[in-house]
Design a protein around this motif. Sequence first.
Motif, mmCIF file in Angstrom:
data_model
loop_
_atom_site.group_PDB
_atom_site.id
_atom_site.type_symbol
_atom_site.label_atom_id
_atom_site.label_comp_id
_atom_site.label_asym_id
_atom_site.label_seq_id
_atom_site.Cartn_x
_atom_site.Cartn_y
_atom_site.Cartn_z
ATOM 1 N N GLU A 1 0.829 -1.198 0.000
ATOM 2 C CA GLU A 1 0.000 0.000 0.000
ATOM 3 C C GLU A 1 0.864 1.250 0.000
ATOM 4 O OE1 GLU A 1 -3.521 0.062 2.683
ATOM 5 O OE2 GLU A 1 -2.788 -1.896 3.328
ATOM 6 N N LEU A 2 1.900 1.237 0.834
ATOM 7 C CA LEU A 2 2.744 2.422 0.955
ATOM 8 C C LEU A 2 3.559 2.658 -0.313
ATOM 9 C CD1 LEU A 2 3.915 2.035 4.642
ATOM 10 C CD2 LEU A 2 2.357 3.762 3.724
ATOM 11 N N ARG A 3 3.981 1.624 -0.957
ATOM 12 C CA ARG A 3 4.707 1.811 -2.217
ATOM 13 C C ARG A 3 3.781 2.386 -3.286
ATOM 14 N NH1 ARG A 3 7.909 -3.660 -3.485
ATOM 15 N NH2 ARG A 3 8.411 -2.471 -5.390
ATOM 16 N N PHE A 4 2.524 1.949 -3.293
ATOM 17 C CA PHE A 4 1.547 2.571 -4.200
ATOM 18 C C PHE A 4 1.405 4.056 -3.887
ATOM 19 C CE2 PHE A 4 -2.733 4.327 -4.317
ATOM 20 C CZ PHE A 4 -2.977 4.335 -5.680
ATOM 21 N N LEU A 5 1.257 4.383 -2.604
ATOM 22 C CA LEU A 5 1.068 5.774 -2.224
ATOM 23 C C LEU A 5 2.289 6.618 -2.577
ATOM 24 C CD1 LEU A 5 -0.721 5.252 1.191
ATOM 25 C CD2 LEU A 5 -1.733 6.236 -0.875
ATOM 26 N N ARG A 6 3.466 6.066 -2.387
ATOM 27 C CA ARG A 6 4.677 6.796 -2.778
ATOM 28 C C ARG A 6 4.667 7.066 -4.278
ATOM 29 N NH1 ARG A 6 10.393 4.115 -1.340
ATOM 30 N NH2 ARG A 6 9.530 2.545 -2.759
#
Length: 573
Positions: free
Chosen positions: A155-160
């Motif tokens: 999820e965090l890599r998507f958000l980044r």
Amino acid sequence: MKTYIYNKVAVKLSSYLLPLASCLFISSCVDLNYTEETTRDEQWTYNYFGDGIKNLVFDVYAQVYNTEFDDNSPYFLAGATDEAQYALETGAVNNYVNGGWSPANPYSNTWSKAYTAIADVNMYLEKIDQADISDWKYNGDYNNWVAQMELFPYELRFLRAYFYFELFKTYGDVPLVTTTLTNAQANNVERTSADKVVKFIVDECDAVAPYLPESYGTEVGAEVGRATRIAAYALKARTLLYYASPLHNPDGDKSRWEKAAQACKYILDNASLWNLKLSNYGSLWGHDAFFNTELIFGIGRGESNTFEKANYPIGVENASSGNCPTQSLVDQYEYQDNGQTFAERHPGSIDLTAEDPYEGLDPRFALTVVKNGDEWPSNGAQKKAIETFTGGFNAAPKYGATPTGYYLRKYVDGGCVTTADNQTTRRHTWIVFRLGEFYLDYAEAVFNATGSANDDTYGMTANEAVNVLRNRADIQMPEFKEDGAEWVTRYERERLVELAFENHRFWDVRRWKKGAQYFKTIQVATISPSLQLTRSTVTRQWDDKFNFYPIPQSERIQNPKLTQNPGWETSAE
């Protein structure tokens, strides 16, 4: 104190209470600032789930509400386009078009919010291996926590990647940072080419998509508004569309359009498998819009009537007029009988007592715009026929009345009561990605990749894609059959109408490099007391340097290696 620095700004892990949409159902958060005076130090954070690890993730989601203005602001970027005019001259959005924009006043929320979120992600990904919640293994929710933690890195890599897209579309070349930085390192980063930034975004989307769920409906907690596999593919497709556009593709490399077409087509081909389908146009906003079958990724807010107070017409109790649609926008709507535009059928002044020029217009007009005579708001306590003629109840000379002759309906929930007593509130959802966009994105990409609106190399022509939207049961507009330059003109009009007030026009016109064509002047309407509608022209500032934002002066003072965007070098800093 343990801090993580980007450009001399300590990235604090302060918590955000995320209402409906970035995460719908969330328990209250606690302050996670690391200090020597509290037991909530770094070790504590990575050994607690809800008040520790999960809140770190939600801090990043909180930045997705990435407006150039304050959170829950009444402004849209539409007020800096030909879609709308903000009613009050003092409205901050007017600085985009009246000369109040410079490196010293750069509207830098995108920069600051994006890099705050990116720094949080980088830190989390570096520290996640030390997370240990094993002391809680006998807690009844332990297995659920472990399951969620398995998804958090993806999820965090998507958000980044999402935040890097926001930076790319806003500034072009930007520093690409994927590790935590010391103060000295942060003040020495240089801008990375847009080519490399785009490659990073696309590669990240491809990498994380297989590990993200199609929906969180069957995941533990059933939380909604979190990054999904579909959102990752949507981000990839939109990024490739922008990258192929003239602003970022001055040489007209067709291979970029081909990749954009393929990425969009993948979404369209798999939509039914992902339980995505087009909805009625008027269902895209409102109290339950977050559960709309067309929504891919949205930003939700809990129950409120703040947006309604900002955009209900003057004369409605506690209302401020807000974002008023222009005659330029109205002129682009077509008639259902033959596809003629409002401007083509009514090029001059209009006697509203002799005819109803709005009858037979594209149904999306009535769902987007409030005109003279409409009953609005729709709630029983405040419903009244709106008067936008000079001297009317909702018109000049009242201070703050519409300067365009119209008021906004789209996104505004007419069921909200804004009276001093007995006020009501509703949930709101702002669209980030929806299925309808990708029919238009695909049409644009395949037209530019093949050179024709009727080429079916990719299994669907550009015209067929646009017509899917126009053939919806609640729209039923004449089909596209054009090609060449005529197709481009009509497509740009269709995109304006379909995506009105969804934060596309501001960026679309920039990536097309057509600001001088669309944004230098706009048309507004004045209605006399005898109901004669006349158009007038409003001149606005436009310079091609506006295609990119200026790098904030405050950032360049701290880091001289950050070069300024073209045209802004001579602006007052």
